[in-house]
Design an enzyme around this catalytic site. Structure first.
Site, PDB file in Angstrom:
ATOM      1  N   SER A 114       0.891  -1.096   0.000  1.00  0.00           N
ATOM      2  CA  SER A 114       0.039   0.127  -0.050  1.00  0.00           C
ATOM      3  C   SER A 114       0.906   1.298  -0.058  1.00  0.00           C
ATOM      4  O   SER A 114       1.921   1.226   0.237  1.00  0.00           O
ATOM      5  CB  SER A 114      -1.156   0.125   1.314  1.00  0.00           C
ATOM      6  OG  SER A 114      -0.143   0.210   2.373  1.00  0.00           O
ATOM      7  N   LEU A 146       2.821  -1.567   5.073  1.00  0.00           N
ATOM      8  CA  LEU A 146       2.130  -0.157   5.497  1.00  0.00           C
ATOM      9  C   LEU A 146       3.499   0.984   5.611  1.00  0.00           C
ATOM     10  O   LEU A 146       4.178   0.496   6.243  1.00  0.00           O
ATOM     11  CB  LEU A 146       1.508  -0.029   6.884  1.00  0.00           C
ATOM     12  CG  LEU A 146       1.104   0.980   7.507  1.00  0.00           C
ATOM     13  CD1 LEU A 146       0.156   1.699   6.530  1.00  0.00           C
ATOM     14  CD2 LEU A 146       0.523   0.883   8.880  1.00  0.00           C
ATOM     15  N   ILE A 162       6.907  -2.432   7.266  1.00  0.00           N
ATOM     16  CA  ILE A 162       6.795  -1.244   7.383  1.00  0.00           C
ATOM     17  C   ILE A 162       7.729  -0.597   6.221  1.00  0.00           C
ATOM     18  O   ILE A 162       9.095  -1.258   6.022  1.00  0.00           O
ATOM     19  CB  ILE A 162       7.350  -0.644   8.582  1.00  0.00           C
ATOM     20  CG1 ILE A 162       6.471  -1.506  10.001  1.00  0.00           C
ATOM     21  CG2 ILE A 162       7.176   0.954   8.830  1.00  0.00           C
ATOM     22  CD1 ILE A 162       5.020  -1.048   9.754  1.00  0.00           C
ATOM     23  N   LYS A 163       7.052   0.115   5.457  1.00  0.00           N
ATOM     24  CA  LYS A 163       7.582   0.672   4.339  1.00  0.00           C
ATOM     25  C   LYS A 163       8.429   1.974   4.599  1.00  0.00           C
ATOM     26  O   LYS A 163       7.732   3.028   5.251  1.00  0.00           O
ATOM     27  CB  LYS A 163       6.761   1.070   3.074  1.00  0.00           C
ATOM     28  CG  LYS A 163       6.139   0.023   2.540  1.00  0.00           C
ATOM     29  CD  LYS A 163       4.933   0.369   1.150  1.00  0.00           C
ATOM     30  CE  LYS A 163       5.607   0.524   0.098  1.00  0.00           C
ATOM     31  NZ  LYS A 163       4.600   0.652  -1.107  1.00  0.00           N
ATOM     32  N   ILE A 164       9.713   1.961   4.369  1.00  0.00           N
ATOM     33  CA  ILE A 164      10.535   3.245   4.622  1.00  0.00           C
ATOM     34  C   ILE A 164      11.314   3.574   3.239  1.00  0.00           C
ATOM     35  O   ILE A 164      12.025   2.623   2.671  1.00  0.00           O
ATOM     36  CB  ILE A 164      11.853   2.932   5.581  1.00  0.00           C
ATOM     37  CG1 ILE A 164      11.025   2.522   6.794  1.00  0.00           C
ATOM     38  CG2 ILE A 164      12.863   4.029   5.574  1.00  0.00           C
ATOM     39  CD1 ILE A 164      12.274   2.243   8.068  1.00  0.00           C
TER      40      ILE A 164
END
EC number: 2.2.1.2
Length: 368
Positions: A45, A110, A141-143
Site C-alpha cells: 500500500s 504499510l 513497514i515501508k521506508i
C-alpha cells in the site's frame, strides 16, 4: 480448466503481490479470491492508494467519526484507519505466511508518512509505532530508500522490524540498501538477538525510469534504447543481489537463519500506450524475487501474459544499454536522483489531499 497465468509465475520462483488495498476488496471476498485463484502472495500500500480508498467511498465514515470524537489529529485518524485495514489484510494472508517455508511470503506493507522521507529519526520513531500498532508478524513497514532513510532501515532491522524499502531507482543506492539491511542484521546478532524471523524487500521502481529517459533518447539520437533502460537497470540490480547475498559477509548471517532481502519490482504498470501492458512483469520473472502489480496489470497478465523465466536473459545487452546511455551523454545517476525527489513529491501530494479529505469529513460530521 486452463492454468491461471498469474499463478504460473510462482512456478518460476517469483511471488506476485497486489499493489492495492481498500475495504471493499476485503468485504466482498475478492481479495481472498485473488489469493486462492491467482496465487497472490502479499499486498503493498502507499499514501496514494489509501487516499483513493478513503476519498472515493463512505466505507470509512463511521471510523472517522469515532476517531474524531477521540480528539485525534488528521494524521492519527488516517493511521487508525490504515492500521485496521492492514491488520485485516495481514490476517487474510496469514495462511500464506505460515506455509511450509514459514515467512517466505504473506506480507502486507504499510508506509511511514511521506513527510518523513528525509527525516531519519522521525522515520525510526514512526516505524516503531506502526510496527507495534499493527502487531502482526507478517507486516512490513515501508521506508523510502533515501540517503537519510538508510540509517533508519538499518536501525529498524536491528530492532527486528520487517522492512519494505521503497522508492529505489538507482543501482548505487540499491547496493547501499543491501548494506543497511546486512548491517542491521549484524547489529542484531551482536546484541544476541535472533535474526531468523526477519524479512525485507527492496522495491526497485521500473516504468517511471523509462518515462523520464525515453524522451531524452530521442533528443540524443538513440531511440533504439527506448523502453529498455528500466529493464536493463533491473537486471543489473539482480546481479548486485546475487553477488551480495551469495557473498561471504551474508553467509555468516545465513548460518544463523537470515533470509536474503529480495528484490521487488515496483511501478510495473506500463505508462506508455506503445509499450505492452504486461512488459514490466514478463521481462523480469525470475527466482527469489517479488513483483507488486496494480489490479489492472494483474488482470491484463491473467488475460494474455506469458510466464517464463526471463530475468537473466540478455545480461550483456543490459550492460551495453547502460553504457550506451553514458556514451550519448545521459547521466543515469542524475536521472535516478530526480526520480527519487519526484517520487517523494508524488507521495506527499496525495497524502496532503488525504489529510485534507479527512479534515473535511471530520468537520462535516461535527456539523451534522
Amino acid at each position: 480448466m486452463a492454468t491461471n497465468r498469474v499463478k504460473q509465475i510462482h512456478e518460476f520462483g517469483q511471488s506476485i503481490w497486489l499493489d492495492f488495498i481498500d475495504r471493499k476488496i476485503m468485504d466482498s471476498g475478492e481479495l481472498q479470491k485473488l489469493i486462492d485463484e491467482d496465487g497472490v502472495r502479499g499486498i503493498t500500500s502507499n499514501p496514494a492508494i489509501f487516499e483513493k480508498a478513503i476519498s472515493s467511498s463512505s466505507d470509512y465514515d463511521e471510523d472517522i467519526k469515532k476517531l474524531a470524537k477521540e480528539d485525534k489529529s488528521n494524521e492519527d485518524i488516517f493511521y487508525g484507519l490504515a492500521v485496521s485495514d492492514i491488520q485485516r489484510a495481514a490476517d487474510l494472508f496469514k495462511p500464506v505466511y505460515e506455509e511450509e517455508v514459514k515467512g517466505a511470503d504473506g506480507y502486507v506493507s504499510l508506509e511511514v508518512s511521506p513527510f518523513l522521507a528525509l527525516d531519519t529519526e522521525g522515520t525510526i520513531q514512526q516505524a516503531r509505532e506502526l510496527w507495534k500498532a499493527v502487531d502482526r508478524e507478517n507486516v512490513m513497514i515501508k521506508i523510502p530508500g533515501t540517503a537519510p532513510g538508510l540509517a533508519a532501515i538499518q536501525t529498524a532491522i536491528s530492532e527486528g522490524i520487517n522492512i519494505n524499502v521503497t522508492l529505489l531507482f538507482g543501482l548505487d543506492r540499491y547496493e547501499a540498501v543491501t548494506n543497511a539491511y546486512i548491517s542491521g542484521l549484524e547489529a542484531r546478532v551482536a546484541a544476541g538477538q535472533p535474526i531468523d524471523g526477519i524479512a525485507s524487500v527492496a522495491s526497485f521502481f521500473l516504468s517511471r525510469i523509462d518515462v523520464m529517459v525515453d524522451p531524452l533518447l530521442d533528443e540524443k539520437g538513440a531511440p533504439e534504447l527506448k523502453a529498455q533502460v528500466a529493464i536493463a537497470s533491473a537486471r543489473k540490480a539482480y546481479e548486485i543481489y546475487k553477488r551480495v547475498f551469495n557473498g561471504e559477509r551474508f553467509a555468516k548471517l545465513k548460518e544463523k537463519g537470515a533470509k536474503p532481502q529480495r528484490l521487488l519490482w515496483a511501478s510495473t504498470s506500463s505508462k506508455n500506450p506503445d509499450i505492452p501492458d504486461t512488459k514490466y512483469v514478463e521481462e523480469l520473472i525470475g527466482p527469489n524475487t517479488v513483483d507488486t502489480v496494480p489490479m489492472e496489470t494483474l488482470v491484463a497478465f491473467r488475460d494474455h501474459g506469458v510466464a517464463e523465466n526471463r530475468l537473466e536473459n540478455d545480461l550483456d545487452k543490459a550492460t551495453a544499454t547502460l553504457e550506451k546511455l553514458k556514451s550519448v551523454g545521459i547521466d543515469i545517476d542524475q536521472i535516478t536522483q530526480k526520480l527519487e525527489d519526484e517520487g517523494i513529491e508524488k507521495f506527499n501530494k496525495p497524502y496532503e489531499k488525504l489529510l485534507a479529505a479527512i479534515d473535511t469529513q471530520k468537520k462535516a460530521l461535527e456539523t451534522a
